[in-house]
Enzyme design. Structure first.
Site, mmCIF file in Angstrom:
data_model
loop_
_atom_site.group_PDB
_atom_site.id
_atom_site.type_symbol
_atom_site.label_atom_id
_atom_site.label_comp_id
_atom_site.label_asym_id
_atom_site.label_seq_id
_atom_site.Cartn_x
_atom_site.Cartn_y
_atom_site.Cartn_z
ATOM 1 N N TYR A 468 103.192 41.351 -4.158
ATOM 2 C CA TYR A 468 101.760 41.694 -4.128
ATOM 3 C C TYR A 468 100.885 40.746 -4.947
ATOM 4 O O TYR A 468 99.798 41.126 -5.365
ATOM 5 C CB TYR A 468 101.543 43.138 -4.604
ATOM 6 N N HIS A 469 101.369 39.530 -5.187
ATOM 7 C CA HIS A 469 100.558 38.586 -5.949
ATOM 8 C C HIS A 469 100.009 37.474 -5.057
ATOM 9 O O HIS A 469 99.832 36.338 -5.485
ATOM 10 C CB HIS A 469 101.364 38.008 -7.124
ATOM 11 N N TYR A 470 99.737 37.798 -3.806
ATOM 12 C CA TYR A 470 99.210 36.793 -2.864
ATOM 13 C C TYR A 470 97.849 36.280 -3.349
ATOM 14 O O TYR A 470 97.087 37.009 -3.990
ATOM 15 C CB TYR A 470 99.126 37.370 -1.447
ATOM 16 N N HIS A 471 97.579 35.046 -3.052
ATOM 17 C CA HIS A 471 96.363 34.385 -3.543
ATOM 18 C C HIS A 471 96.021 33.202 -2.654
ATOM 19 O O HIS A 471 96.797 32.848 -1.764
ATOM 20 C CB HIS A 471 96.565 33.944 -4.999
#
Ligand SMILES: Cc1cc2nc3c(=O)[nH]c(=O)nc-3n(C[C@H](O)[C@H](O)[C@H](O)COP(=O)(O)OP(=O)(O)OC[C@H]3O[C@@H](n4cnc5c(N)ncnc54)[C@H](O)[C@@H]3O)c2cc1C
Ligand SMILES: *[C@@H]1O[C@H](CO)[C@@H](O)[C@H](O)[C@H]1NC(C)=O
Ligand SMILES: *[C@@H]1O[C@H](CO)[C@@H](O)[C@H](O)[C@H]1NC(C)=O
Ligand SMILES: *[C@@H]1O[C@H](CO)[C@@H](O)[C@H](O)[C@H]1NC(C)=O
Ligand SMILES: *[C@@H]1O[C@H](CO)[C@@H](O)[C@H](O)[C@H]1NC(C)=O
Ligand SMILES: *[C@@H]1O[C@H](CO)[C@@H](O)[C@H](O)[C@H]1NC(C)=O
Length: 539
Positions: A468-471
């Site tokens: 959940y650390h998409y960027h």
């Protein structure tokens, strides 16, 4: 009688006044900031046609502290597509942590799910507070390296982190399971033990949390109390469609005049507008600032005609600024998770509180208890690759701003990532099979360890998922400059996780909250400097 009465009445009244004053005082003392939340409305009519000094699009992790800071001097419109987090147990109660992710629908749930073109299921926040209202709440600052690379002022960064932390960050009380995980990480050699720390340091540590001692979550929305709430209007349940450009301008630079928005529930197709204030003096215009997250911000740019010609043509969107980088550089840190429990059980969900930071910061390991239904949860230990090389792309899939854009992350497509994943799985196995964890769960340690690197490669490819650390999508250097101004457009900035080229430290939330505060202060200072130099010119 009459005299008695007249004597009696004022006494009663003054007593009442005193009681009211006392209760008022108590109430105010018990509120941490004492200022309260700004005015919130879901009625688009209240905002339609009005003007503001700044318009912030997206009341998420970054947007709330940014709006709060700007409100110290200016009027701010904050537009959020979701509703209010207050009073919603799915957001506020730790015992429902993770429930928002298993209760999603297309247009109204607080978590919106999306499936990347890689086939990996993912989520993003759709509520005031943004993804900080649905996430694990684990709070950890970025490394000094990251701050240096970004070119930020070290002192101001520290001050901005402190501003966030004094309001919504807590030192956690470890649960038995988190203590066991901590031992498992140490047993696997993730050393030294650093105890509680907000810093991103090698080894095993306990981080900060946005859940307080009563198990209540504090989202970034709570930071709105810290500015001048009287200067902010929060428009909820409203989705921004695109940006309005100034057509009556000479020259070739495009200037932003405002935004177009619709009701999020689809009950009306009417499009409304709000504008930036015409500056009263020569200190300049304010900005429209996109803080709609890694999926939302590039999507709004594309819907506004800022992007590649070729792509916009497919959707009949006329090109305002040909900016190729919009939607590029999408990354999601590859994650592998192993379930250490043998079967689902009715356990209370637990957000992660400890972390293992291993192998020169390359691997991050955490564990929680995650609900899979309303009466069952699982116990995964999850590891992420901190600096993946693989990158992907975001494109529109519809001109409806309420729909997810389509995104592909290309997980593990670079050989380097796959090799790292193999190493990471080896470490993850060590933690999962540690004596501490096996004993706690009552499983025999060292049962069925994976045998070969080849098996691990296969596992990586088959079961890669999200941490959940998409960027990315509006990266600094290709879509925005180092002051977060969109190239080729005046009066438009993007400030959120879409601007990151890599995920900062263990977890990005802390740094995004900090960034909202930090850039807000910079904007206040910039306008002050501009008006100072004006008054010097015209004394
Ligand atoms: C399930 C999950 C768990 C996580 N766990 C952690 C953790 O424990 N610790 C950590 O540090 N990080 C964690 N993260 C990551 C972290 O939460 C995100 O990186 C961060 O919150 C992103 O912040 P942002 O400001 O870029 O976007 P968001 O916080 O997502 O904010 C974007 C906002 O814009 C709104 N918006 C979007 N489009 C529009 C539009 N067109 N009009 C109006 N509004 C719009 C959205 O509704 C949203 O409120 C987690 C993330 C998830 C999803
Ligand atoms: C705003 O949206 C949320 C989520 O869809 C909903 O629960 C709430 O009732 C809405 N509020 C108003 C005033 O429309
Ligand atoms: C000019 O702008 C500055 C900064 O925005 C503000 O502080 C000042 O009060 C303004 N002056 C007038 C005359 O509006
Ligand atoms: C959860 O509830 C459903 C029905 O309400 C039931 O079928 C299922 O067995 C339950 N699971 C557990 C683990 O209790
Ligand atoms: C794109 O839209 C189409 C039709 O509207 C839909 O079937 C498809 O699932 C969408 N794709 C993605 C990746 O969202
Ligand atoms: C605007 O025009 C000037 C000169 O004609 C040119 O140098 C500049 O690059 C143009 N800017 C944009 C954004 O096209």
């Amino acid at each position: 009688m009459e005299t008695q009465n007249t004597n009696f009445l004022p006494t009663l009244q003054s007593r009442k006044v005193l009681t009211v004053a006392f209760v008022w005082l108590l109430l105010n003392l018990s509120l941490p900031q004492g200022k309260g939340l700004p005015y919130m409305t879901s009625d688009v009519q209240e905002v339609s046609g009005k003007s503001f000094d700044y318009i912030v699009v997206g009341g998420g992790t970054t947007g709330c502290p940014l709006a709060a800071t700007l409100s110290e001097k200016f009027t701010v419109l904050l537009v959020e597509r979701g509703g209010s987090p207050y009073g919603n147990p799915l957001v506020i109660d730790r015992k429902y942590y993770g429930f928002s992710l298993i209760q999603t629908d297309e247009f109204s749930s607080v978590a919106q799910s999306f499936i990347s073109k890689d086939g990996v299921r993912n989520h993003r926040g759709r509520v005031l507070g943004g993804s900080s209202a649905i996430n694990g709440g684990f709070y950890s600052r970025a490394r000094e390296d990251f701050v240096k690379k970004a070119g930020w002022d070290k002192g101001l960064v520290k001050e901005a982190y402190g501003w966030v932390e004094s309001r919504i960050v807590f030192t956690p009380q470890l649960t038995p399971w988190q203590i066991v995980v901590e031992f498992g990480l140490l047993e696997a050699g993730i050393l030294p033990y650093n105890g509680f720390s907000l810093e991103h340091i090698q080894g095993t540590k306990v981080g900060g949390t946005v859940f307080d001692e009563y198990g209540k979550r504090h989202t970034s929305a709570d930071l709105l109390e810290a500015g001048n709430p009287k200067n902010i209007i929060v428009l909820l349940n409203t989705t921004v469609k695109n940006i309005i450009f100034d057509t009556n301008r000479k020259g070739n630079e495009t200037r932003v005049r405002g935004i177009r928005f619709i009701k999020s529930d689809g009950s009306s197709h009417k499009i409304h507008e709000a504008y930036l204030n015409q500056p009263k003096n020569s200190s300049g215009w304010g900005d429209v600032i996109l803080s709609a997250g890694s999926l939302g911000s590039p999507q709004i740019l594309l819907l506004s005609g800022i992007g590649s010609h070729e792509h916009l043509k497919k959707f009949d969107i006329s090109v305002k600024v040909g900016l190729e980088g919009v939607g590029d550089g999408m990354q999601d840190n590859p994650c592998i998770a192993v379930l250490v429990d043998t079967m689902p059980a009715k356990r209370e969900p637990e957000p992660p509180l400890v972390v293992g930071i291993a192998d020169d910061f390359r691997f991050i390991i955490q564990a929680g208890v995650i609900p899979i239904s309303f009466n069952a949860s699982r116990m995964p230990i999850a590891a992420k690759i901190a600096f993946p090389a693989s990158k992907g792309k975001l494109e529109l899939n519809s001109t409806d701003p309420r729909q997810n854009p389509s995104v592909k992350f290309n997980y593990l497509s670079e050989e380097k990532d796959l090799e790292e994943c193999v190493k990471m799985v080896q470490l993850l196995e060590k933690v999962a099979k540690s004596e501490s964890i096996s004993l706690f769960l009552g499983i025999r340690p060292a049962a069925k360890l994976m045998s070969s690197a080849d098996e691990r490669r296969k596992l990586c490819k088959k079961s890669v998922r999200t941490f959940y650390h998409y960027h990315g999508g509006c990266a600094v250097g290709s879509v925005v400059d180092k002051d977060y101004r969109v190239y080729g457009v005046e009066g438009l900035r993007v400030i959120d996780g879409s601007t990151f080229q890599e995920s900062p430290g263990t977890n990005p939330m802390a740094t995004l909250m900090m960034l909202g505060r930090y850039q807000g202060i910079k904007l206040l200072k910039e306008r002050k400097d501009a008006s100072n130099s004006c008054s010097q010119q015209h004394p």
